[in-house]
Enzyme design. Structure first.
Site, PDB file in Angstrom:
ATOM      1  N   LYS A  27      11.357  -4.973   0.585  1.00 27.40           N
ATOM      2  CA  LYS A  27      10.383  -5.671   1.444  1.00 27.40           C
ATOM      3  C   LYS A  27       8.970  -5.188   1.158  1.00 27.40           C
ATOM      4  CE  LYS A  27       9.018  -4.966   6.315  1.00 27.40           C
ATOM      5  NZ  LYS A  27       8.404  -3.636   6.199  1.00 27.40           N
ATOM      6  N   ASN A  28       8.785  -3.871   1.111  1.00 24.34           N
ATOM      7  CA  ASN A  28       7.427  -3.349   1.003  1.00 24.34           C
ATOM      8  C   ASN A  28       6.888  -3.396  -0.429  1.00 24.34           C
ATOM      9  OD1 ASN A  28       7.451  -2.961   3.720  1.00 24.34           O
ATOM     10  ND2 ASN A  28       7.789  -0.743   3.633  1.00 24.34           N
ATOM     11  N   CYS A 124       5.482  -4.084  12.992  1.00 23.01           N
ATOM     12  CA  CYS A 124       6.176  -3.434  14.085  1.00 23.01           C
ATOM     13  C   CYS A 124       5.196  -2.648  14.928  1.00 23.01           C
ATOM     14  CB  CYS A 124       7.262  -2.520  13.522  1.00 23.01           C
ATOM     15  SG  CYS A 124       8.667  -3.445  12.915  1.00 23.01           S
ATOM     16  N   ARG A 129      -1.985   1.438  14.817  1.00 22.51           N
ATOM     17  CA  ARG A 129      -1.900   1.128  13.390  1.00 22.51           C
ATOM     18  C   ARG A 129      -3.237   0.547  12.973  1.00 22.51           C
ATOM     19  NH1 ARG A 129       3.626  -1.691  11.544  1.00 22.51           N
ATOM     20  NH2 ARG A 129       2.913  -0.851   9.560  1.00 22.51           N
ATOM     21  N   ASP A 317      10.263   5.260   7.855  1.00 27.67           N
ATOM     22  CA  ASP A 317      11.133   4.106   8.118  1.00 27.67           C
ATOM     23  C   ASP A 317      12.612   4.500   8.186  1.00 27.67           C
ATOM     24  OD1 ASP A 317       8.839   2.611   8.155  1.00 27.67           O
ATOM     25  OD2 ASP A 317       9.175   1.630   6.223  1.00 27.67           O
ATOM     26  N   ARG A 409      13.705  -9.178  10.049  1.00 25.69           N
ATOM     27  CA  ARG A 409      12.422  -9.062   9.333  1.00 25.69           C
ATOM     28  C   ARG A 409      12.617  -8.308   8.023  1.00 25.69           C
ATOM     29  NH1 ARG A 409       7.912  -5.764  11.533  1.00 25.69           N
ATOM     30  NH2 ARG A 409       7.335  -6.222   9.397  1.00 25.69           N
TER      31      ARG A 409
HETATM   32  C1  LIG Z   1       4.337  -3.629   4.699  1.00 25.48           C
HETATM   33  C2  LIG Z   1       4.464  -2.151   4.454  1.00 25.48           C
HETATM   34  O1  LIG Z   1       4.353  -1.683   3.331  1.00 25.48           O
HETATM   35  N1  LIG Z   1       4.751  -1.394   5.520  1.00 25.48           N
HETATM   36  C3  LIG Z   1       4.944   0.029   5.365  1.00 25.48           C
HETATM   37  C4  LIG Z   1       3.595   0.701   5.300  1.00 25.48           C
HETATM   38  O2  LIG Z   1       2.880   0.358   6.472  1.00 25.48           O
HETATM   39  P1  LIG Z   1       1.317   0.608   6.499  1.00 25.48           P
HETATM   40  O3  LIG Z   1       0.753   0.412   5.143  1.00 25.48           O
HETATM   41  O4  LIG Z   1       0.783  -0.187   7.626  1.00 25.48           O
HETATM   42  O5  LIG Z   1       1.238   2.140   6.828  1.00 25.48           O
HETATM   43  P2  LIG Z   1       0.071   3.134   6.398  1.00 25.48           P
HETATM   44  O6  LIG Z   1       0.560   3.997   5.299  1.00 25.48           O
HETATM   45  O7  LIG Z   1      -1.179   2.358   6.189  1.00 25.48           O
HETATM   46  O8  LIG Z   1      -0.106   3.965   7.739  1.00 25.48           O
HETATM   47  C5  LIG Z   1       0.124   5.335   7.828  1.00 25.48           C
HETATM   48  C6  LIG Z   1      -0.758   5.915   8.916  1.00 25.48           C
HETATM   49  O9  LIG Z   1      -2.127   5.765   8.560  1.00 25.48           O
HETATM   50  C7  LIG Z   1      -2.855   5.184   9.621  1.00 25.48           C
HETATM   51  N2  LIG Z   1      -3.893   4.300   9.057  1.00 25.48           N
HETATM   52  C8  LIG Z   1      -3.557   3.412   8.072  1.00 25.48           C
HETATM   53  C9  LIG Z   1      -4.507   2.563   7.547  1.00 25.48           C
HETATM   54  C10 LIG Z   1      -5.831   2.617   8.063  1.00 25.48           C
HETATM   55  O10 LIG Z   1      -6.726   1.880   7.643  1.00 25.48           O
HETATM   56  N3  LIG Z   1      -6.124   3.512   9.045  1.00 25.48           N
HETATM   57  C11 LIG Z   1      -5.187   4.366   9.552  1.00 25.48           C
HETATM   58  O11 LIG Z   1      -5.469   5.172  10.436  1.00 25.48           O
HETATM   59  C12 LIG Z   1      -1.818   4.382  10.402  1.00 25.48           C
HETATM   60  O12 LIG Z   1      -2.247   4.162  11.739  1.00 25.48           O
HETATM   61  C13 LIG Z   1      -0.594   5.258  10.290  1.00 25.48           C
HETATM   62  O13 LIG Z   1      -0.647   6.266  11.280  1.00 25.48           O
HETATM   63  O14 LIG Z   1       3.757   2.095   5.200  1.00 25.48           O
HETATM   64  C14 LIG Z   1       4.414   2.677   6.333  1.00 25.48           C
HETATM   65  C15 LIG Z   1       4.420   4.182   6.127  1.00 25.48           C
HETATM   66  O15 LIG Z   1       5.140   4.514   4.986  1.00 25.48           O
HETATM   67  C16 LIG Z   1       5.807   2.085   6.480  1.00 25.48           C
HETATM   68  O16 LIG Z   1       6.342   2.555   7.701  1.00 25.48           O
HETATM   69  C17 LIG Z   1       5.753   0.578   6.517  1.00 25.48           C
HETATM   70  O17 LIG Z   1       7.063   0.064   6.411  1.00 25.48           O
HETATM   71  C1  LIG Z   2       6.976  -0.559   9.890  1.00 25.02           C
HETATM   72  C2  LIG Z   2       7.604  -1.358   9.059  1.00 25.02           C
HETATM   73  O1  LIG Z   2       7.143  -2.499   8.511  1.00 25.02           O
HETATM   74  P1  LIG Z   2       5.771  -3.245   8.744  1.00 25.02           P
HETATM   75  O2  LIG Z   2       4.709  -2.363   8.175  1.00 25.02           O
HETATM   76  O3  LIG Z   2       5.960  -4.484   7.911  1.00 25.02           O
HETATM   77  O4  LIG Z   2       5.648  -3.477  10.211  1.00 25.02           O
HETATM   78  C3  LIG Z   2       8.948  -1.047   8.559  1.00 25.02           C
HETATM   79  O5  LIG Z   2       9.312  -1.579   7.509  1.00 25.02           O
HETATM   80  O6  LIG Z   2       9.655  -0.281   9.227  1.00 25.02           O
END
Ligand SMILES: CC(=O)N[C@H]1[C@@H](OP(=O)(O)OP(=O)(O)OC[C@H]2O[C@@H](n3ccc(=O)[nH]c3=O)[C@H](O)[C@@H]2O)O[C@H](CO)[C@@H](O)[C@@H]1O
Ligand SMILES: C=C(OP(=O)(O)O)C(=O)O
Length: 430
Positions: A27-28, A124, A129, A317, A409
């Site tokens: 998915k990711n 989620c 986030r 995850d 999802r």
């Molecule tokens: C679609 C996808 O790929 N989703 C994955 C992605 O989510 P996602 O990319 O949203 O997760 P991030 O690695 O960005 O987030 C990690 C942390 O950084 C913080 N943060 C992030 C961006 C930002 O601009 N500012 C900030 O503060 C977030 O609030 C969180 O606490 O990585 C997560 C962490 O491995 C996984 O759980 C999700 O499944």
């Molecule tokens: C947090 C997850 O996904 P998403 O970033 O797409 O919400 C997940 O895959 O568990």
């Protein structure tokens, strides 16, 4: 999420799982690849090994909403995208707010149409986030980001690209989608971009690989520093999506929680990172035989200490799934969630099933071993859903998981794949 309560899973526990399972495409990895494919101004991108999950269906709807042609061939697990007709910069709330990956469409919109209008971003609900690393990066490259209130009172974000120029960018912490979005923004920008503190997840590397094949000049993938030399255009290619390491991890734990034995086709021990070592400490045996990861558990489950971290640390995850597994371990387990500040809603659901879990902020103590019994429980998010399936597989009587759209999802045909290995699980959609 309106469709949330319409999907339910029923699990009758107690069966030992045994057999062979196919790990789905990631998915990711596929979501950023769909974003990347929208950057090609001509030709058709062909993505193979696409997981047939709701997030991919939403991504297809969203690609069509902005004017691309997208066809998902489910039986072939192949997605064909023609982005030459891209025409609207608006990511409409009704689709975009249902999955996180919608935000990965932004770089393509900025390059192809000069702007992006974000009516909503989903994903989620795991506590806060933020997207500041993305917005700050786009701004450093010359974009302007403004917030508006729409006529209906909802907030929307308008990003105007101007001429995106290479710059020095960073993530405060190694954000997964943040790294992907900044790489994609830099790929078609003028000049050189340096991104510091990049994410190292295998899905980020798979996305770099497709972008390179499209013609992007990217160096340093898999290190904290990535350099991107902007090019004038990217062309459509064919690419096979890597296997989903989280899907694999959940099936490893399905074998573990039922004391079973499984061959996982496509799973990689290396991609499980520290999760593999933790599962080994709990009593799971692994043998990688080429493309097949063989797993079994035939000794008592031992308690565990888990700290979630960026790759190759323990994947957040997989934190919910291992919480379910640790309920059956012989002694107290300690879980420290470092990535998200609201990812313990599972604890109250497992408590309904007989677990004993103490949550204190981002730390949880699971007092094992407690026998689990079936109950009606709620999937608050995707991984809560997969964790409750695991709990249900080990519980007495019947477990009913509601709000299970979330599970769909991210996991393809999970009931069918588990049933083929002897599980008693059915999916019901109203
Ligand atoms: C679609 C996808 O790929 N989703 C994955 C992605 O989510 P996602 O990319 O949203 O997760 P991030 O690695 O960005 O987030 C990690 C942390 O950084 C913080 N943060 C992030 C961006 C930002 O601009 N500012 C900030 O503060 C977030 O609030 C969180 O606490 O990585 C997560 C962490 O491995 C996984 O759980 C999700 O499944
Ligand atoms: C947090 C997850 O996904 P998403 O970033 O797409 O919400 C997940 O895959 O568990």
């Amino acid at each position: 999420m309106s469709m949330g309560d319409e999907v339910r899973y029923r699990v009758r526990g107690g069966n030992r799982l045994q057999g062979t399972v196919f790990v789905q495409g990631a998915k990711n990895a596929v979501l950023p690849m769909i974003g990347a494919s929208l950057m090609a101004s001509k030709g058709r991108t062909v993505l193979r090994n696409v997981p047939i999950i709701e997030d991919v269906r939403r991504a297809v709807e969203l690609a069509r909403a902005i004017g691309a042609k997208a066809e998902l061939h489910e039986a072939e697990r192949t997605l064909v995208i023609d982005a030459s007709t891209l025409s609207s910069p608006v990511l409409p709330a009704d689709i975009a707010s249902r999955f996180r990956g919608s935000f990965l469409f932004v770089p393509a919109l900025l390059h192809r149409l000069g702007e992006a209008v974000i009516e909503g971003v989903g994903g989620c609900n795991l506590g806060s986030r933020n997207l500041d690393f993305h917005y700050n990066g786009f701004k450093r490259m010359g974009a302007t980001v403004t917030e508006h209130v729409a006529d209906n009172g909802d907030g929307l974000i308008h990003i105007k690209a101007g001429d995106l120029r290479g710059a020095t960018l960073y993530c405060d912490t190694p954000s997964h989608t943040g790294t992907e979005n900044l790489i994609m923004a830099a790929a078609l920008a003028q000049g050189t971009t340096l991104i510091k503190n990049c994410a190292l997840e295998p899905e980020v590397l798979d996305n770099i690989e497709i972008l390179q094949r499209m013609g992007a000049q990217i160096k340093g993938g898999g290190t904290g520093f990535i350099t991107v030399e902007g090019v004038d255009e990217l062309h459509a290619v064919e690419h096979t999506v890597m296997p989903d390491r989280i899907d694999a991890g959940v099936f490893v734990m399905a074998a573990a929680i039922t004391g079973g034995e499984m061959g996982l086709v496509g799973a990689s021990l290396e991609h499980l990172g520290v999760a593999a070592d933790k599962l080994e400490q709990m009593g799971v045996e692994f043998h990688q035989e080429g493309a097949v990861l063989q797993v079994r558990r035939d000794r008592p489950l031992r308690p565990i200490n888990v700290i979630t971290d960026e790759y190759p640390g323990f994947a957040t995850d997989l934190q919910s799934p291992i919480m379910a597994l640790s309920c059956l371990a012989d002694g107290p387990s300690y879980i420290y969630e470092r990535i998200f500040d609201g990812r313990f809603k599972l604890a109250e659901e497992l408590t309904k099933m007989g677990a004993s879990i103490e949550v204190d902020g981002n730390r949880a103590k699971v007092n094992g071993s407690t026998p689990l019994r079936g109950a009606e429980v709620v999937a608050h998010d995707l991984r809560t859903g997969s964790a409750l399936v695991l709990a249900g597989l080990a519980a007495s009587d019947e477990t009913v998981i509601t709000s299970a759209y979330y599970l769909d999802r991210g996991h393809a045909h999970i009931a069918e794949r588990l049933s083929m290995m002897g599980a008693d699980i059915t999916r019901e959609a109203a």
